[in-house]
Design a protein around this motif. Structure first.
Motif, short mmCIF file in Angstrom:
data_model
loop_
_atom_site.label_atom_id
_atom_site.label_comp_id
_atom_site.label_asym_id
_atom_site.label_seq_id
_atom_site.Cartn_x
_atom_site.Cartn_y
_atom_site.Cartn_z
N LYS A 88 41.74 -24.88 -7.96
CA LYS A 88 41.79 -25.84 -6.86
C LYS A 88 42.44 -27.12 -7.36
N PHE A 89 43.30 -27.70 -6.54
CA PHE A 89 43.95 -28.96 -6.90
C PHE A 89 44.00 -29.84 -5.67
N TYR A 90 44.12 -31.13 -5.87
CA TYR A 90 44.35 -32.04 -4.76
C TYR A 90 44.89 -33.37 -5.28
N SER A 91 44.05 -34.12 -5.98
CA SER A 91 44.46 -35.45 -6.43
C SER A 91 45.39 -35.36 -7.63
N VAL A 92 46.38 -36.25 -7.68
CA VAL A 92 47.34 -36.22 -8.78
C VAL A 92 46.66 -36.54 -10.13
N VAL A 93 45.49 -37.15 -10.11
CA VAL A 93 44.83 -37.48 -11.37
C VAL A 93 43.92 -36.36 -11.89
N ASP A 94 43.68 -35.35 -11.08
CA ASP A 94 42.83 -34.23 -11.50
C ASP A 94 43.65 -33.19 -12.27
N GLU A 95 42.95 -32.23 -12.87
CA GLU A 95 43.62 -31.12 -13.52
C GLU A 95 44.49 -30.41 -12.48
N PHE A 96 45.69 -30.04 -12.86
CA PHE A 96 46.68 -29.41 -11.97
C PHE A 96 47.13 -30.33 -10.84
N GLY A 97 46.92 -31.63 -11.02
CA GLY A 97 47.37 -32.62 -10.04
C GLY A 97 48.89 -32.61 -9.88
N GLU A 98 49.59 -32.04 -10.88
CA GLU A 98 51.04 -31.92 -10.79
C GLU A 98 51.46 -31.06 -9.61
#
Length: 146
Positions: free
Chosen positions: A6-16
């Protein structure tokens, strides 16, 4: 399908994987600051509207301008938006080697944009959304493999 990423925010893991991530894309003879800028600009007929979005200082500003219904949407936008997203993501992950490697490193994981804010591009927060962004990322991953 094993793992779910799961991704969403650019600052989280996989934020790219977010369209707000700061990776410029070269498309239609222009360099767009983010895939979000490109996607939002392509909604509109008018080149001046497109250029205004190109110049937006942040992807959030680009998104806001893209949602402005005072601008004239392309007539067939609804039927073409998935392909525009495909084009943007293919460019993003082809033009940045580190992103290509990151996307390919997810192997066969299911990619999910996890957000309550969007049940078309994302999972709607409860998993009931269409997750089109995740689906298109998985398509791009397949293309990059071959």
């Amino acid at each position: 399908m094993s793992e779910v990423i799961k991704f969403y925010s650019v600052v989280d893991e996989f934020g790219e994987f977010s369209n707000f991530a700061a990776f410029p894309v070269k498309l239609k003879k222009k360099v767009w600051p983010t895939s979000e800028h490109y996607f939002q600009a392509m909604k509109f007929e008018s080149e001046s509207d497109q250029n205004e979005i190109l110049k937006a200082k942040t992807p959030i500003e680009a998104a806001r301008k893209g949602r402005d219904r005072k601008r004239k949407l392309k007539r067939n936008w609804e039927s073409m938006k998935d392909n525009v997203m495909r084009e943007a993501l293919l460019a993003k992950f082809s033009q940045h080697e580190d992103l290509r490697i990151l996307l390919l490193s997810t192997n066969d994981a299911k990619l999910v944009e996890h957000t309550e804010n969007d049940s078309y591009w994302g999972d709607g927060g409860d998993g009931k959304g269409q997750n089109m962004l995740g689906k298109i990322l998985m398509e791009v991953r397949e293309k990059l493999r071959s």
